[in-house]
Design a protein around this motif. Structure first.
Motif, PDB file in Angstrom:
ATOM      1  N   ILE A 458     -51.001 -83.159 -38.141  1.00  0.00           N
ATOM      2  CA  ILE A 458     -51.056 -83.967 -39.368  1.00  0.00           C
ATOM      3  C   ILE A 458     -50.343 -85.299 -39.169  1.00  0.00           C
ATOM      4  CG2 ILE A 458     -50.321 -84.055 -41.776  1.00  0.00           C
ATOM      5  CD1 ILE A 458     -50.694 -81.028 -41.900  1.00  0.00           C
ATOM      6  N   GLU A 459     -49.197 -85.251 -38.511  1.00  0.00           N
ATOM      7  CA  GLU A 459     -48.411 -86.465 -38.342  1.00  0.00           C
ATOM      8  C   GLU A 459     -49.108 -87.465 -37.425  1.00  0.00           C
ATOM      9  OE1 GLU A 459     -43.950 -87.766 -36.780  1.00  0.00           O
ATOM     10  OE2 GLU A 459     -44.365 -85.699 -37.404  1.00  0.00           O
ATOM     11  N   HIS A 460     -49.823 -86.989 -36.407  1.00  0.00           N
ATOM     12  CA  HIS A 460     -50.473 -87.885 -35.447  1.00  0.00           C
ATOM     13  C   HIS A 460     -51.972 -87.971 -35.653  1.00  0.00           C
ATOM     14  CE1 HIS A 460     -46.713 -86.585 -33.441  1.00  0.00           C
ATOM     15  NE2 HIS A 460     -46.703 -87.829 -32.961  1.00  0.00           N
ATOM     16  N   GLY A 461     -52.494 -87.423 -36.776  1.00  0.00           N
ATOM     17  CA  GLY A 461     -53.932 -87.385 -36.996  1.00  0.00           C
ATOM     18  C   GLY A 461     -54.516 -88.626 -37.613  1.00  0.00           C
ATOM     19  N   GLU A 462     -53.693 -89.619 -37.940  1.00  0.00           N
ATOM     20  CA  GLU A 462     -54.186 -90.885 -38.490  1.00  0.00           C
ATOM     21  C   GLU A 462     -55.010 -90.679 -39.762  1.00  0.00           C
ATOM     22  OE1 GLU A 462     -53.276 -93.759 -37.318  1.00  0.00           O
ATOM     23  OE2 GLU A 462     -52.165 -92.892 -35.649  1.00  0.00           O
ATOM     24  N   GLY A 463     -54.674 -89.663 -40.568  1.00  0.00           N
ATOM     25  CA  GLY A 463     -55.365 -89.450 -41.832  1.00  0.00           C
ATOM     26  C   GLY A 463     -56.744 -88.844 -41.679  1.00  0.00           C
ATOM     27  N   ARG A 464     -57.133 -88.428 -40.483  1.00  0.00           N
ATOM     28  CA  ARG A 464     -58.451 -87.825 -40.275  1.00  0.00           C
ATOM     29  C   ARG A 464     -58.331 -86.311 -40.377  1.00  0.00           C
ATOM     30  NH1 ARG A 464     -58.148 -91.859 -36.285  1.00  0.00           N
ATOM     31  NH2 ARG A 464     -59.551 -93.619 -36.711  1.00  0.00           N
ATOM     32  N   PRO A 465     -59.463 -85.628 -40.476  1.00  0.00           N
ATOM     33  CA  PRO A 465     -59.420 -84.159 -40.641  1.00  0.00           C
ATOM     34  C   PRO A 465     -58.741 -83.476 -39.459  1.00  0.00           C
ATOM     35  CG  PRO A 465     -61.593 -85.012 -41.195  1.00  0.00           C
ATOM     36  CD  PRO A 465     -60.839 -86.161 -40.599  1.00  0.00           C
ATOM     37  N   VAL A 466     -58.022 -82.412 -39.769  1.00  0.00           N
ATOM     38  CA  VAL A 466     -57.381 -81.552 -38.759  1.00  0.00           C
ATOM     39  C   VAL A 466     -58.099 -80.206 -38.786  1.00  0.00           C
ATOM     40  CG1 VAL A 466     -55.265 -80.365 -38.075  1.00  0.00           C
ATOM     41  CG2 VAL A 466     -55.160 -82.705 -38.962  1.00  0.00           C
ATOM     42  N   THR A 467     -58.549 -79.764 -37.602  1.00  0.00           N
ATOM     43  CA  THR A 467     -59.340 -78.535 -37.514  1.00  0.00           C
ATOM     44  C   THR A 467     -58.499 -77.427 -36.900  1.00  0.00           C
ATOM     45  OG1 THR A 467     -61.350 -79.845 -37.204  1.00  0.00           O
ATOM     46  CG2 THR A 467     -61.454 -77.509 -36.606  1.00  0.00           C
ATOM     47  N   ILE A 468     -58.571 -76.237 -37.522  1.00  0.00           N
ATOM     48  CA  ILE A 468     -57.936 -75.034 -36.979  1.00  0.00           C
ATOM     49  C   ILE A 468     -59.045 -74.037 -36.680  1.00  0.00           C
ATOM     50  CG2 ILE A 468     -56.292 -73.172 -37.392  1.00  0.00           C
ATOM     51  CD1 ILE A 468     -54.824 -74.938 -39.335  1.00  0.00           C
ATOM     52  N   GLU A 469     -59.237 -73.733 -35.389  1.00  0.00           N
ATOM     53  CA  GLU A 469     -60.286 -72.808 -34.954  1.00  0.00           C
ATOM     54  C   GLU A 469     -59.650 -71.483 -34.546  1.00  0.00           C
ATOM     55  OE1 GLU A 469     -62.990 -74.495 -32.058  1.00  0.00           O
ATOM     56  OE2 GLU A 469     -62.248 -76.506 -32.523  1.00  0.00           O
ATOM     57  N   LEU A 470     -60.283 -70.392 -34.955  1.00  0.00           N
ATOM     58  CA  LEU A 470     -59.846 -69.059 -34.582  1.00  0.00           C
ATOM     59  C   LEU A 470     -60.979 -68.344 -33.861  1.00  0.00           C
ATOM     60  CD1 LEU A 470     -58.547 -69.645 -37.682  1.00  0.00           C
ATOM     61  CD2 LEU A 470     -57.381 -67.502 -37.111  1.00  0.00           C
ATOM     62  N   ALA A 471     -60.637 -67.551 -32.873  1.00  0.00           N
ATOM     63  CA  ALA A 471     -61.619 -66.752 -32.140  1.00  0.00           C
ATOM     64  C   ALA A 471     -60.879 -65.606 -31.465  1.00  0.00           C
ATOM     65  CB  ALA A 471     -62.371 -67.589 -31.112  1.00  0.00           C
ATOM     66  N   SER A 472     -61.627 -64.588 -31.086  1.00  0.00           N
ATOM     67  CA  SER A 472     -61.013 -63.431 -30.434  1.00  0.00           C
ATOM     68  C   SER A 472     -62.057 -62.707 -29.609  1.00  0.00           C
ATOM     69  CB  SER A 472     -60.409 -62.484 -31.484  1.00  0.00           C
ATOM     70  OG  SER A 472     -61.415 -62.015 -32.361  1.00  0.00           O
ATOM     71  N   ASP A 473     -61.575 -61.922 -28.674  1.00  0.00           N
ATOM     72  CA  ASP A 473     -62.426 -61.012 -27.924  1.00  0.00           C
ATOM     73  C   ASP A 473     -61.687 -59.693 -27.785  1.00  0.00           C
ATOM     74  OD1 ASP A 473     -60.474 -61.471 -26.004  1.00  0.00           O
ATOM     75  OD2 ASP A 473     -61.715 -62.850 -24.826  1.00  0.00           O
ATOM     76  N   GLU A 474     -62.109 -58.840 -26.879  1.00  0.00           N
ATOM     77  CA  GLU A 474     -61.489 -57.522 -26.768  1.00  0.00           C
ATOM     78  C   GLU A 474     -60.056 -57.578 -26.272  1.00  0.00           C
ATOM     79  OE1 GLU A 474     -63.948 -55.199 -24.272  1.00  0.00           O
ATOM     80  OE2 GLU A 474     -65.648 -55.130 -25.669  1.00  0.00           O
ATOM     81  N   ALA A 475     -59.706 -58.625 -25.534  1.00  0.00           N
ATOM     82  CA  ALA A 475     -58.388 -58.666 -24.902  1.00  0.00           C
ATOM     83  C   ALA A 475     -57.421 -59.643 -25.546  1.00  0.00           C
ATOM     84  CB  ALA A 475     -58.524 -58.993 -23.406  1.00  0.00           C
ATOM     85  N   SER A 476     -57.895 -60.670 -26.224  1.00  0.00           N
ATOM     86  CA  SER A 476     -56.990 -61.719 -26.688  1.00  0.00           C
ATOM     87  C   SER A 476     -57.535 -62.377 -27.949  1.00  0.00           C
ATOM     88  CB  SER A 476     -56.786 -62.779 -25.595  1.00  0.00           C
ATOM     89  OG  SER A 476     -58.030 -63.341 -25.219  1.00  0.00           O
ATOM     90  N   VAL A 477     -56.635 -63.130 -28.608  1.00  0.00           N
ATOM     91  CA  VAL A 477     -56.989 -63.961 -29.755  1.00  0.00           C
ATOM     92  C   VAL A 477     -56.522 -65.377 -29.447  1.00  0.00           C
ATOM     93  CG1 VAL A 477     -56.900 -62.097 -31.433  1.00  0.00           C
ATOM     94  CG2 VAL A 477     -54.832 -63.381 -30.908  1.00  0.00           C
ATOM     95  N   ALA A 478     -57.216 -66.346 -30.002  1.00  0.00           N
ATOM     96  CA  ALA A 478     -56.890 -67.739 -29.722  1.00  0.00           C
ATOM     97  C   ALA A 478     -56.955 -68.552 -31.002  1.00  0.00           C
ATOM     98  CB  ALA A 478     -57.854 -68.316 -28.685  1.00  0.00           C
ATOM     99  N   VAL A 479     -56.076 -69.563 -31.082  1.00  0.00           N
ATOM    100  CA  VAL A 479     -56.047 -70.522 -32.187  1.00  0.00           C
ATOM    101  C   VAL A 479     -55.968 -71.910 -31.565  1.00  0.00           C
ATOM    102  CG1 VAL A 479     -54.867 -71.307 -34.259  1.00  0.00           C
ATOM    103  CG2 VAL A 479     -54.874 -68.869 -33.679  1.00  0.00           C
ATOM    104  N   VAL A 480     -56.865 -72.801 -31.963  1.00  0.00           N
ATOM    105  CA  VAL A 480     -56.869 -74.181 -31.493  1.00  0.00           C
ATOM    106  C   VAL A 480     -56.629 -75.088 -32.688  1.00  0.00           C
ATOM    107  CG1 VAL A 480     -58.232 -76.046 -30.491  1.00  0.00           C
ATOM    108  CG2 VAL A 480     -58.346 -73.751 -29.510  1.00  0.00           C
ATOM    109  N   VAL A 481     -55.613 -75.933 -32.602  1.00  0.00           N
ATOM    110  CA  VAL A 481     -55.317 -76.932 -33.628  1.00  0.00           C
ATOM    111  C   VAL A 481     -55.695 -78.291 -33.040  1.00  0.00           C
ATOM    112  CG1 VAL A 481     -53.563 -77.952 -35.095  1.00  0.00           C
ATOM    113  CG2 VAL A 481     -53.464 -75.504 -34.554  1.00  0.00           C
ATOM    114  N   ALA A 482     -56.671 -78.943 -33.649  1.00  0.00           N
ATOM    115  CA  ALA A 482     -57.198 -80.200 -33.108  1.00  0.00           C
ATOM    116  C   ALA A 482     -57.115 -81.288 -34.164  1.00  0.00           C
ATOM    117  CB  ALA A 482     -58.652 -80.020 -32.659  1.00  0.00           C
TER     118      ALA A 482
END
Length: 604
Positions: A458-482
């Motif tokens: 948010i602080e470095h996003g220059e007022g543009r949208p911030v995306t939070i992606e979630l995904a998972s498989d059998e072994a792990s879960v992942a979160v990407v903040v872009a």
């Protein structure tokens, strides 16, 4: 007649017509037998190829991994080449010496025999027939004088003798005139005063053997020139060479084997200390700092072991000094943080009381009360982070993992930072929150990681949208903040997880960050056996990916989400000349074309 015979054969009845069925059955059986043999041969060839392939692979592996094998094999190959070359040289020298000696003795013996024959054929008034008979008798006599068949004589009319009748017999014993080459006979006729020597194959019962042929010319009165040939088969020389060959072969094998054994012993003396040094170095790298090499004698290997032990001793002392210094520093930070906790609590309570009464003050005092309250809160957050990082340094951080749906943690973090996002003008977009993303994690630590990542975006996003992606498989879960803000310059992704690092030291902090958030987040991710990675490019924003195993103590193999953005998004840089951040003048066209930078959180 040939044609008539072929017609007759063609008109004969084919005997195979009577038993065509039987012949067909036999052919089918023969074909089946042939196919079986072909299949068996194919299987044998495949096994042979597999065996050869394994042997070659094992040899290559040993060549790469074993110094002793390389030295021994090289010694064997070079020794074999040298021994074969030396054996060939000596064998040829011995063979040439035997042949030359045999030729010399053959010439002397042939000269004596020819002299004897000329003496007996001297003119004595006898008839022509009697003189020729004397010549043949002399040949028979000299042949009889060689009971061990070390020589054979041939007496024949000279090739250019036109005086003697063509029906004159040729005297020979055990071998015909055909063994005498024509060029030798012509040489004898061309130079009748000298001996002519040549080596020819001499037929024996089981094949041929080299033989020395000495030819000379004699004159028979009234009969003209005759050719006298002495053949000396080299049976004895051939037997000697066969014995020498067997001795050379056995000696060569023994010598090469001795060289291989010697090289094995010598390399073992050298390689064993090297292997010991490698094992000791491996144990040292595993933390066993008291390991040392065994020193024997005073030779080069002993000096190497002594130097290695001295190096290990110095390294151990340096490591102990660094560990002591690190413990002192950690203790100092921990003690200072704990000692500051009590007065800071008092100051915070006092500043909170003043802050609550700020409306009763004049504007200058009111602004001072606000600044005091803000900085005291920031100081308290910094002290909390210092205490947390000191626990990581001291190895005292503990993981309290419970099954948690990461969507709940993400929603909680988004709700807590919604006002900051609205103040910055950034919209928070959730992707992949349509199904559960459960994992055994420490909720407090994962929520802290997500909060740090979202606040930075948010602080470095220059007022543009911030995306939070979630995904998972059998072994792990992942979160990407872009985010789609100013991004990271090349090389900065290697530094974002360093303590107190800032992309621009002059950048104004608007959210009260301490500079330890990403460093603590990285330690929290490692505590879960997970990964925290960063990617960024000027003008294209930045992406932070958190990957955690689904089970406590598990490992992450293949992350469910990519770290880098899709090509369509990464290829379109954003216009960063908006907003009031001081990164605006750094994200020009040149930076936008720069290569993206990617790093894994474990690289500091």
């Amino acid at each position: 007649m040939v044609v008539e015979e072929d017609d007759a054969v063609a008109e004969r009845p084919d005997p195979a017509d009577a038993g065509r069925t039987t012949g067909t059955t036999g052919a089918t059986a023969a074909e089946a037998t042939g196919e079986g043999r072909t299949n068996g041969l194919g299987k044998a060839l495949r096994r042979l190829r597999e065996f050869c392939g394994r042997a070659v692979a094992d040899t290559r592996r040993l060549w790469r991994t074993s110094l002793q094998f390389r030295v021994v094999l090289t010694t064997l190959l070079l020794g074999t080449v040298v021994v074969v070359a030396l054996q060939s040289f000596l064998y040829s020298r011995v063979a040439n010496g035997l042949v030359e000696t045999r030729i010399e003795t053959s010439q002397v013996e042939a000269a004596n025999g020819a002299h004897e024959m000329r003496a007996k054929l001297a003119p004595n008034g006898e008839t022509d027939v009697s003189v020729q008979q004397i010549a043949f008798d002399v040949v028979t006599q000299q042949e009889a004088q060689s009971p061990d068949q070390t020589r054979t004589l041939i007496l024949t009319r000279a090739i250019d003798n036109e005086r003697a009748p063509t029906t004159d017999p040729t005297a020979y014993f055990g071998v015909s005139l055909e063994v005498i080459p024509t060029e030798l006979r012509r040489a004898v006729s061309a130079d009748p005063t000298h001996q002519q020597v040549q080596i020819v194959p001499y037929p024996t019962g089981g094949g041929t053997v080299p033989a020395v042929v000495v030819g000379t010319q004699i004159q028979i009165p009234d009969a003209g020139p005759y050719e006298l040939y002495y053949l000396f088969p080299m049976h004895r020389e051939q037997d000697i060479m066969q014995v020498i060959w067997r001795v050379f072969v056995v000696g060569s094998i023994a010598l090469v084997g001795a060289l291989g054994l010697l090289s094995f012993v010598v390399t073992r003396v050298v390689v064993d200390p090297l292997r010991q040094a490698s094992e000791v170095a491996t144990r040292l790298s595993d933390g066993h700092l008291n390991e040392r090499m065994l020193v024997r004698g005073e030779d080069d290997i002993a000096r190497l072991a002594t130097a290695f032990n001295d190096m290990a001793e110095h390294l151990q002392n340096q490591i102990h000094q660094l560990e002591t210094l690190s413990r002192v520093q950690q203790r100092f930070v921990s003690d200072v943080s704990h000692e500051l906790r009590t007065p800071l609590t008092t100051i915070h309570m006092a500043s909170a009381l003043i802050y609550d009464q700020r409306s009763a003050f004049d504007p200058v005092v009111e602004r001072t009360a606000e600044l005091l309250h803000t900085q005291v809160e920031r100081f308290e957050a910094l002290l909390t982070d210092l205490l947390e990082i000191s626990r990581f340094d001291a190895g005292g951080a503990a993981l309290e993992a419970d099954p948690v749906d990461l969507r709940v943690l993400v929603a909680r973090v988004v709700s807590a930072n919604d006002q900051l996002a609205q103040a910055k003008g950034s919209e928070i977009v959730l992707v992949g929150d349509d199904e559960p993303r459960e994992a055994a994690v420490d909720s407090r630590r994962v929520e802290r990681i997500l909060r740090n990542l979202l606040v930075n975006a948010i602080e470095h996003g220059e007022g543009r949208p911030v995306t939070i992606e979630l995904a998972s498989d059998e072994a792990s879960v992942a979160v990407v903040v872009a985010d789609q803000g100013i991004g990271l310059k090349p090389g900065e992704a290697d530094l974002v997880f360093n303590r107190f690092w800032r992309a621009d030291p002059s950048r104004k902090r608007t959210t009260g960050g301490t500079g330890l958030g990403l460093a603590i987040s990285l330690e929290d991710a490692h505590l879960h056996h997970g990964r925290l990675q960063a990617w960024g490019a000027p003008g294209q924003g930045s992406r932070f990916r958190l990957v955690l195993p689904r089970t406590a103590g598990g490992t992450v193999e293949q992350p469910p989400l990519p770290l880098e953005p899709p090509a369509s998004l990464a290829a379109t840089p954003h216009d960063t000349a908006q907003g009031g951040e001081d990164h605006d003048d750094e994200a020009g066209p040149g930076d936008a074309a720069a290569a993206p930078t990617t790093t894994e959180g474990s690289e500091r």
